[in-house]
Design a protein around this motif. Structure first.
Motif, PDB file in Angstrom:
ATOM      1  N   GLY A  20      50.152 -13.174 -57.091  1.00  7.11           N
ATOM      2  CA  GLY A  20      51.340 -12.893 -57.866  1.00  7.11           C
ATOM      3  C   GLY A  20      52.426 -13.889 -57.549  1.00  7.11           C
ATOM      4  N   SER A  21      53.341 -14.096 -58.483  1.00  7.66           N
ATOM      5  CA  SER A  21      54.411 -15.068 -58.302  1.00  7.66           C
ATOM      6  C   SER A  21      55.525 -14.463 -57.458  1.00  7.66           C
ATOM      7  CB  SER A  21      54.963 -15.502 -59.663  1.00  7.66           C
ATOM      8  OG  SER A  21      56.021 -16.424 -59.493  1.00  7.66           O
ATOM      9  N   GLY A  22      55.643 -14.961 -56.226  1.00 10.28           N
ATOM     10  CA  GLY A  22      56.675 -14.480 -55.327  1.00 10.28           C
ATOM     11  C   GLY A  22      57.815 -15.466 -55.212  1.00 10.28           C
ATOM     12  N   PRO A  23      58.724 -15.223 -54.292  1.00 13.18           N
ATOM     13  CA  PRO A  23      59.890 -16.096 -54.147  1.00 13.18           C
ATOM     14  C   PRO A  23      59.520 -17.471 -53.598  1.00 13.18           C
ATOM     15  CG  PRO A  23      59.799 -14.509 -52.359  1.00 13.18           C
ATOM     16  CD  PRO A  23      58.731 -14.112 -53.334  1.00 13.18           C
ATOM     17  N   ALA A  24      60.328 -18.457 -53.972  1.00 11.28           N
ATOM     18  CA  ALA A  24      60.187 -19.810 -53.416  1.00 11.28           C
ATOM     19  C   ALA A  24      61.177 -19.948 -52.275  1.00 11.28           C
ATOM     20  CB  ALA A  24      60.457 -20.859 -54.488  1.00 11.28           C
ATOM     21  N   VAL A  25      60.671 -20.369 -51.114  1.00 15.06           N
ATOM     22  CA  VAL A  25      61.501 -20.477 -49.919  1.00 15.06           C
ATOM     23  C   VAL A  25      61.332 -21.874 -49.330  1.00 15.06           C
ATOM     24  CG1 VAL A  25      61.984 -19.555 -47.629  1.00 15.06           C
ATOM     25  CG2 VAL A  25      61.162 -18.025 -49.447  1.00 15.06           C
ATOM     26  N   VAL A  26      62.441 -22.553 -49.083  1.00 17.31           N
ATOM     27  CA  VAL A  26      62.394 -23.828 -48.377  1.00 17.31           C
ATOM     28  C   VAL A  26      62.343 -23.530 -46.883  1.00 17.31           C
ATOM     29  CG1 VAL A  26      63.572 -26.003 -47.923  1.00 17.31           C
ATOM     30  CG2 VAL A  26      63.661 -24.996 -50.215  1.00 17.31           C
ATOM     31  N   LEU A  27      61.244 -23.887 -46.260  1.00 22.42           N
ATOM     32  CA  LEU A  27      61.038 -23.570 -44.850  1.00 22.42           C
ATOM     33  C   LEU A  27      61.744 -24.596 -43.962  1.00 22.42           C
ATOM     34  CD1 LEU A  27      57.249 -22.650 -44.925  1.00 22.42           C
ATOM     35  CD2 LEU A  27      59.214 -21.132 -45.140  1.00 22.42           C
ATOM     36  N   PRO A  28      62.184 -24.169 -42.788  1.00 23.78           N
ATOM     37  CA  PRO A  28      62.819 -25.124 -41.880  1.00 23.78           C
ATOM     38  C   PRO A  28      61.807 -26.136 -41.346  1.00 23.78           C
ATOM     39  CG  PRO A  28      62.529 -22.996 -40.809  1.00 23.78           C
ATOM     40  CD  PRO A  28      62.173 -22.796 -42.258  1.00 23.78           C
ATOM     41  N   VAL A  29      62.223 -27.378 -41.285  1.00 24.15           N
ATOM     42  CA  VAL A  29      61.391 -28.458 -40.756  1.00 24.15           C
ATOM     43  C   VAL A  29      62.167 -29.131 -39.626  1.00 24.15           C
ATOM     44  CG1 VAL A  29      60.293 -30.680 -41.247  1.00 24.15           C
ATOM     45  CG2 VAL A  29      60.207 -28.846 -42.948  1.00 24.15           C
ATOM     46  N   ALA A  30      61.623 -29.075 -38.438  1.00 26.09           N
ATOM     47  CA  ALA A  30      62.307 -29.653 -37.288  1.00 26.09           C
ATOM     48  C   ALA A  30      62.420 -31.165 -37.440  1.00 26.09           C
ATOM     49  CB  ALA A  30      61.552 -29.313 -36.007  1.00 26.09           C
TER      50      ALA A  30
END
Length: 334
Positions: A263-273
């Motif tokens: 199912g189409s869920g939220p788009a989240v920009v993940l933290p990148v160290a």
């Protein structure tokens, strides 16, 4: 103060120039000499000791040497270094053929000398974080990897085509991310202007995971993306933008573990160290390993040879129009 490692670079094209300047800025390392048969390239490095050939470097009591010459020259240079016990960082691809890559691997193994391959794409921040997430298991099962590497043709690579120059990155990344060897490939290539193929598309099988690779140098827009489809959703690592995005799957498996679709869920920009540039990361890893620190992250010669074997199978599959098995080769533990 601890003694600085004495390093050298063979080959002063684009990659060799980046290596030389990266080493020059690296703590704990001294660049003692650079080698290239072209006097015009040597002239671009005033203030450095420059020589025409590797043999001229071997009197310099080196702690390690970077091999950044054209791919066809890698085997001869690497075997010289192994024979005299000099550790090496060898640019990708490790060699132009699987047989040559295995001879390099065998030579350093028999000599008991450390060597690694310059597959820098493993060290880009978004891809490194993607690998961490996949290998941690928190994203559930990995189903599919899609890698795209495109841009304009620079004209600097003439000895190999786009498969060994660009697609080899993603063949390596696919096996590393999936932690499984590439077993077989199907592929097509197109030669448009160069002496070799300018575009390649390939599908590879890695156990239960599929890998799609597209690479070309005929696009005016540069793209460097790796997408992983997992039980948790779709992750997109964009090395150009420096981002890692998760489009979550809102329909996970039910309580019995049965697949219920996606199912189409939220788009989240993940933290990148933040981390240093990929060239810097690999030299820091090699420096620390040579100083006796227990570090991981270097790309072993076996993985470099496996990537060459996969690239060779891609070219064979494109030439024959048939699914082609990849010569078996051990993949190092992640």
């Amino acid at each position: 103060m601890a003694r600085k490692l004495r390093a050298a670079v063979v080959g002063l094209g684009w990659a060799g120039s980046v290596h030389a300047r990266t080493l020059d800025a690296l703590d704990g390392v001294d660049v003692v000499a650079l080698a290239d048969p072209d006097p015009r390239r040597r002239a671009q490095f005033p203030g450095y000791r420059t020589v025409p050939h590797l043999r001229d470097l071997l009197v310099s009591d080196l702690d390690y040497c970077v091999v950044a010459a054209p791919t066809a020259a890698h085997e001869g240079l690497a075997l010289q270094l192994a024979a005299v016990g000099v550790p090496a960082l060898i640019e990708k691809p490790l060699a132009s053929t699987t047989a040559a890559a295995r001879r390099i691997e065998d030579a350093f193994r028999k000599a008991g000398v450390l060597a690694a391959v310059g597959h820098t794409e493993r060290h880009t921040a978004p891809v490194a974080e993607l690998a961490r997430l996949l290998h941690s298991g928190e994203l559930g099962a990995l189903w599919h990897i899609d890698a795209r590497r495109q841009g304009p043709y620079s004209g600097r690579i003439r000895d190999v085509g786009v498969t060994l120059d660009l697609a080899v990155h993603d063949l390596d990344l696919g096996a590393w991310l999936a932690r499984a060897p590439i077993e077989s490939v199907t592929a097509d290539t197109v030669r448009i202007a160069g002496p070799h193929e300018d575009l390649v598309t390939a599908t590879a099988r890695l156990g239960g995971v599929l890998l799609n690779v597209h690479a070309d140098w005929i696009s005016p827009r540069k793209a460097r993306t790796v997408q992983a489809r997992t039980e948790a959703g779709l992750l997109t690592a964009d090395a150009v933008a420096g981002t890692l995005t998760l489009h979550a799957n809102s329909a996970p498996a039910d309580e019995t573990g049965a697949f219920r679709g996606v199912g189409s869920g939220p788009a989240v920009v993940l933290p990148v160290a933040e981390r240093p540039a990929p060239f810097t990361v690999q030299h820091e890893l090699l420096r620390d390993a040579l100083l006796g620190h227990d570090v991981g992250g270097l790309v072993p010669l076996g993985d470099g040879a496996a990537a060459v074997a996969a690239a060779e199978a891609v070219l064979a599959a494109a030439a024959t129009g048939r699914s082609t098995p990849v010569a078996a080769h051990r993949l190092a533990a992640a």
